[in-house]
Scaffold this motif. Sequence first.
Motif, PDB file in Angstrom:
ATOM      1  N   UNK A  10       0.853  -1.189   0.000  1.00  0.00           N
ATOM      2  CA  UNK A  10       0.000   0.000   0.000  1.00  0.00           C
ATOM      3  C   UNK A  10       0.886   1.235   0.000  1.00  0.00           C
ATOM      4  N   UNK A  11       0.432   2.304  -0.625  1.00  0.00           N
ATOM      5  CA  UNK A  11       1.197   3.543  -0.678  1.00  0.00           C
ATOM      6  C   UNK A  11       0.815   4.416   0.512  1.00  0.00           C
ATOM      7  N   UNK A  12       1.684   4.497   1.507  1.00  0.00           N
ATOM      8  CA  UNK A  12       1.412   5.310   2.698  1.00  0.00           C
ATOM      9  C   UNK A  12       1.160   6.771   2.316  1.00  0.00           C
ATOM     10  N   UNK A  13       1.781   7.221   1.245  1.00  0.00           N
ATOM     11  CA  UNK A  13       1.602   8.598   0.802  1.00  0.00           C
ATOM     12  C   UNK A  13       0.177   8.912   0.394  1.00  0.00           C
ATOM     13  N   UNK A  14      -0.603   7.890   0.062  1.00  0.00           N
ATOM     14  CA  UNK A  14      -2.013   8.071  -0.301  1.00  0.00           C
ATOM     15  C   UNK A  14      -2.951   7.902   0.892  1.00  0.00           C
ATOM     16  N   UNK A  15      -2.426   7.544   2.033  1.00  0.00           N
ATOM     17  CA  UNK A  15      -3.227   7.218   3.214  1.00  0.00           C
ATOM     18  C   UNK A  15      -3.653   8.486   3.953  1.00  0.00           C
ATOM     19  N   UNK A  16      -4.924   8.546   4.321  1.00  0.00           N
ATOM     20  CA  UNK A  16      -5.450   9.695   5.046  1.00  0.00           C
ATOM     21  C   UNK A  16      -4.775   9.906   6.389  1.00  0.00           C
ATOM     22  N   UNK A  17      -4.437   8.830   7.091  1.00  0.00           N
ATOM     23  CA  UNK A  17      -3.779   8.966   8.394  1.00  0.00           C
ATOM     24  C   UNK A  17      -2.380   9.561   8.237  1.00  0.00           C
ATOM     25  N   UNK A  18      -1.681   9.168   7.193  1.00  0.00           N
ATOM     26  CA  UNK A  18      -0.351   9.717   6.927  1.00  0.00           C
ATOM     27  C   UNK A  18      -0.458  11.186   6.515  1.00  0.00           C
ATOM     28  N   UNK A  19      -1.399  11.486   5.622  1.00  0.00           N
ATOM     29  CA  UNK A  19      -1.589  12.878   5.186  1.00  0.00           C
ATOM     30  C   UNK A  19      -1.974  13.778   6.357  1.00  0.00           C
ATOM     31  N   UNK A  21      -1.276  13.333   9.529  1.00  0.00           N
ATOM     32  CA  UNK A  21      -0.102  13.484  10.382  1.00  0.00           C
ATOM     33  C   UNK A  21       0.887  14.487   9.792  1.00  0.00           C
ATOM     34  N   UNK A  22       1.185  14.331   8.509  1.00  0.00           N
ATOM     35  CA  UNK A  22       2.179  15.196   7.861  1.00  0.00           C
ATOM     36  C   UNK A  22       1.729  16.654   7.801  1.00  0.00           C
ATOM     37  N   UNK A  23       0.429  16.893   7.653  1.00  0.00           N
ATOM     38  CA  UNK A  23      -0.078  18.262   7.519  1.00  0.00           C
ATOM     39  C   UNK A  23      -0.733  18.775   8.795  1.00  0.00           C
ATOM     40  N   UNK A  24      -0.865  17.906   9.799  1.00  0.00           N
ATOM     41  CA  UNK A  24      -1.563  18.217  11.047  1.00  0.00           C
ATOM     42  C   UNK A  24      -2.955  18.794  10.753  1.00  0.00           C
ATOM     43  N   UNK A  48      -7.636   9.514  16.349  1.00  0.00           N
ATOM     44  CA  UNK A  48      -6.694   8.408  16.144  1.00  0.00           C
ATOM     45  C   UNK A  48      -6.111   8.391  14.734  1.00  0.00           C
ATOM     46  N   UNK A  49      -6.541   9.325  13.913  1.00  0.00           N
ATOM     47  CA  UNK A  49      -6.088   9.363  12.518  1.00  0.00           C
ATOM     48  C   UNK A  49      -4.757  10.112  12.452  1.00  0.00           C
TER      49      UNK A  49
END
Length: 114
Positions: A10-19, A21-24, A48-49
């Motif tokens: 899976x592409x973590x870069x496409x994941x809502x939880x990763x996005x 976190x990265x953008x707060x 939790x996201x």
Amino acid sequence: MEKFLAHCGLDCGDCGAYKAYKTNSDEIRQETSKEWSEQFNIDIDPKTINCAGCLSEEGPLFSHCSICEIRKCSMGKSLENCAFCEDYGCETLGKVHSFSGEAKANLEDIRVGR
């Protein structure tokens, strides 16, 4: 753009939880919580996201990522991801690939390129 692949492909870069976190971004947390709650028929708290990505050993992980059998297995074998595993295509990985052809294709691309 280079993909940021989880152990399963899976592409973590496409994941809502990763996005989120990265953008707060609380907006992304809300959207992702709603989408996943409906998709998986469970109640997911937007708080939790947050996830630093499957390969992270220090940042937060989304609740499933922290208990993921694929992640545990791949990390236990010190693999970058499952494409490099002797047991590639195992039953556990097959479960993820049954709902994400993209994850399987990402790993297959790596295996062909080796």
